[in-house]
Every structure is written in C-alpha cells, then in structure tokens.
Enzyme design. Structure first.
Site, PDB file in Angstrom:
ATOM      1  N   HIS A   1      -9.470   1.484   5.091  1.00 53.51           N
ATOM      2  CA  HIS A   1      -8.189   1.650   5.778  1.00 53.51           C
ATOM      3  C   HIS A   1      -8.382   2.624   6.943  1.00 53.51           C
ATOM      4  CE1 HIS A   1      -4.050   2.633   6.656  1.00 53.51           C
ATOM      5  NE2 HIS A   1      -3.719   1.552   5.989  1.00 53.51           N
TER       6      HIS A   1
ATOM      7  N   LYS B   1       0.119   4.221  -0.215  1.00 49.71           N
ATOM      8  CA  LYS B   1      -0.517   5.403   0.380  1.00 49.71           C
ATOM      9  C   LYS B   1      -0.309   6.614  -0.549  1.00 49.71           C
ATOM     10  CE  LYS B   1      -0.084   3.208   4.842  1.00 49.71           C
ATOM     11  NZ  LYS B   1       0.053   3.311   6.297  1.00 49.71           N
TER      12      LYS B   1
ATOM     13  N   GLU C   1      -6.699   4.975   7.963  1.00 49.56           N
ATOM     14  CA  GLU C   1      -6.428   6.378   7.615  1.00 49.56           C
ATOM     15  C   GLU C   1      -7.645   7.003   6.933  1.00 49.56           C
ATOM     16  OE1 GLU C   1      -2.750   5.543   5.617  1.00 49.56           O
ATOM     17  OE2 GLU C   1      -1.846   5.026   7.562  1.00 49.56           O
TER      18      GLU C   1
ATOM     19  N   ASN D   1       0.873  -1.184   0.000  1.00 45.63           N
ATOM     20  CA  ASN D   1       0.000   0.000   0.000  1.00 45.63           C
ATOM     21  C   ASN D   1       0.908   1.232   0.000  1.00 45.63           C
ATOM     22  OD1 ASN D   1      -1.785   2.066   0.482  1.00 45.63           O
ATOM     23  ND2 ASN D   1      -2.350   1.392   2.549  1.00 45.63           N
TER      24      ASN D   1
ATOM     25  N   GLY E   1       2.870   2.260  10.956  1.00 44.72           N
ATOM     26  CA  GLY E   1       3.846   3.339  10.813  1.00 44.72           C
ATOM     27  C   GLY E   1       4.678   3.616  12.061  1.00 44.72           C
TER      28      GLY E   1
ATOM     29  N   SER F   1       3.600  -2.084  10.308  1.00 41.27           N
ATOM     30  CA  SER F   1       5.053  -2.141  10.518  1.00 41.27           C
ATOM     31  C   SER F   1       5.676  -3.489  10.163  1.00 41.27           C
ATOM     32  CB  SER F   1       5.402  -1.760  11.965  1.00 41.27           C
ATOM     33  OG  SER F   1       5.075  -0.406  12.203  1.00 41.27           O
TER      34      SER F   1
ATOM     35  N   GLU G   1      -5.251  -4.640  10.746  1.00 43.66           N
ATOM     36  CA  GLU G   1      -4.215  -3.620  10.895  1.00 43.66           C
ATOM     37  C   GLU G   1      -4.451  -2.854  12.198  1.00 43.66           C
ATOM     38  OE1 GLU G   1      -2.207  -2.536   6.934  1.00 43.66           O
ATOM     39  OE2 GLU G   1      -3.854  -1.148   7.237  1.00 43.66           O
TER      40      GLU G   1
HETATM   41  P1  13P Z   1       3.191   0.435   7.672  1.00 45.91           P
HETATM   42  O1  13P Z   1       3.665  -0.868   7.079  1.00 45.91           O
HETATM   43  O2  13P Z   1       3.925   1.624   7.195  1.00 45.91           O
HETATM   44  O3  13P Z   1       3.066   0.335   9.167  1.00 45.91           O
HETATM   45  O4  13P Z   1       1.690   0.650   7.132  1.00 45.91           O
HETATM   46  C1  13P Z   1       0.778  -0.373   7.273  1.00 45.91           C
HETATM   47  C2  13P Z   1      -0.444  -0.020   6.533  1.00 45.91           C
HETATM   48  O5  13P Z   1      -1.183   0.872   6.945  1.00 45.91           O
HETATM   49  C3  13P Z   1      -0.707  -0.721   5.269  1.00 45.91           C
HETATM   50  O6  13P Z   1      -2.002  -0.502   4.817  1.00 45.91           O
END
Ligand code: 13P
Length: 247
Positions: A95, A10, A97, A8, A168, A207, A162
């Site tokens: 997601h 982002k 976010e 992803n 992150g 992560s 997640e």
């Molecule tokens: P990270 O791997 O940067 O923690 O992000 C995970 C994520 O949100 C994937 O959708």
C-alpha cells in the site's frame, strides 16, 4: 465475472466500533443475494476477534501487511502463516502508505508477496503514481515499473491501482483515467504472466464512494474496488457492494 469489494480499515477500529461495523455489515449484506465478494481488512488487533462473526456473514477476512519471513527475530512484525492461523485469506501488500511510511520498495513488496502466496493467502498488491509522476506524464511508466518490481514470478493474486493523489482526497480518478490505466495494467499482466494475466483481478482504489462507484465499477478491466474511508461505516460500504457485479 463477480466483482470484489475490499474494505481497508487502515489504522482504525477499537473493539466496540469494529463490532458495531461488522454487525451492521452482516445485517445489511444478508439481504443481498447473490452479491459480489466482500473482504474486510481490519487492523491486526481485530482479526482474531472478528473472524468468527465475519465467517458467519460470508465476509472474507484480510490483513493489511505481512512479513516476508515465516517466523524469527522480527520484533513487532506479523508473518503470513500467523495470519492464516487466524482464518485470514487475503493480505494487502505494498500500500502506498506503507511504501511511504515504512520505506517499502518494490523488492520488499515482492518478497512479502512470495511469502503470502506460499502461506496460501491471496495477495492484493497495490500500485499507483503520485501527483508529481502524474503531472510529468509518467503515470503508466511508474505503474509499469511497480508491477514489474512488485509481482514475483508465478504471481497469483489481485492488483489494486491506487493513484496516490486520489487516496483520501474525496476526488477519485476520472472514468477515463481509470479505463486507460486498467487496460495498461491488464496488458502488463498478460505480458508478464501470459494467460494467467487475463483473469487476474484488477481493483481501483482512491476515494471510492456511493456517488462515484457507479462510474467506476463498469469500467472494462475493473474487477472491483479497494475502499478506505467509505469502508468504515456500513451505510457507506454496503451501497458499494450493491453496485458491484454479483455474477
Ligand atoms: P480512500 O478510499 O479513503 O481514498 O482510501 C483508499 C485506500 O487507500 C484503500 O486502500
């Protein structure tokens, strides 16, 4: 069963970076055969440009969101048929976010999931508790409600666990936490969808990196990973694919 590693990106990737990343992935993944399934989800702006290169490399294309309607007066939105039109096969929905920044509710996610399935996309529906919910001992209850609210009747797709506190941060959930939650999600999927729930893929995200992936992927009921940061460099992403079950 073959595992699936989903990148992803982002809101990252201008044309030059995106090309370099995909070229790197194509070159390194060519040497891996057989290998796990690989999906990359670039921002909308890169989908059309990257589709042919990815296809040639045997990498599946995913998007990071879609609208619930097929078309209409929704300025700035992208529909599921528009994604299919570009050769997209997967779409990340719900997601954390988007739930946080765009106020998406379980109901919003469910409607988008219906639209994605109707268009022929495979939805990757994200669930996961935040730090407060975890501290209160409500992780499973939270995820249970999200699954019940976000997955429509007749759901066919992928569920990504997640935990928000792990995204992150560089600190993935522990093997035990992942095992407990993956088993809980499997039981919920079977409760809601019967036999179909037994084979729905469950991913872990938060992560994931080269150091922890070998603890995470062997966990029972974990069928792959959803990867943010480590999907932005071929050298960081390819080891995750290498660690995943290829058959
Ligand atoms: P990270 O791997 O940067 O923690 O992000 C995970 C994520 O949100 C994937 O959708």
């Amino acid at each position: 069963m073959k595992q699936i590693i989903v990148g992803n990106w982002k809101m990252n990737g201008l044309s030059a970076d995106a090309d370099a990343l995909v070229d790197g992935l194509a070159a390194q993944l060519a040497a891996l055969s057989p290998r796990a399934d690989v999906v990359v989800c670039p921002p909308f702006t890169q989908l059309a440009r990257l589709a042919p290169k990815l296809k040639q490399a045997g990498i599946k294309l995913g998007a990071q969101d879609c609208h619930k309607d097929k078309s209409g007066a929704h300025t700035g939105d992208i529909s599921a048929p528009m994604l299919v039109d570009l050769g997209v096969e997967y779409v990340i929905l719900g997601h954390s976010e988007r739930r946080a920044e765009h106020h998406e509710l379980d109901e919003t996610v469910r409607e988008k999931t219906v639209a994605a399935m109707a268009a022929g996309l495979t939805p990757i529906v994200c669930v996961g508790e935040n730090d407060d919910q975890r501290s209160a001992g409500d992780s499973q209850a939270t995820v249970g409600w999200q699954i019940e609210g976000s997955l429509p009747q007749g759901f066919r797709g992928i569920v990504a666990y997640e935990p928000i506190w792990a995204i992150g941060t560089g600190q993935a959930a522990s093997q035990q936490d992942i095992a407990d939650m993956a088993a809980f999600i499997r039981a919920e999927l079977v409760r809601q969808f019967g036999d179909a729930g037994k084979t729905m893929q469950i991913l872990y995200g938060g992560s994931v990196n080269e150091r922890n992936v070998t603890d995470i992927l062997p966990v029972e009921h974990v069928d792959g990973a959803l990867v943010g940061n480590a999907s932005l460099k071929a050298d960081a992403f390819v080891p995750l694919v290498r660690a995943a079950r290829a058959s």
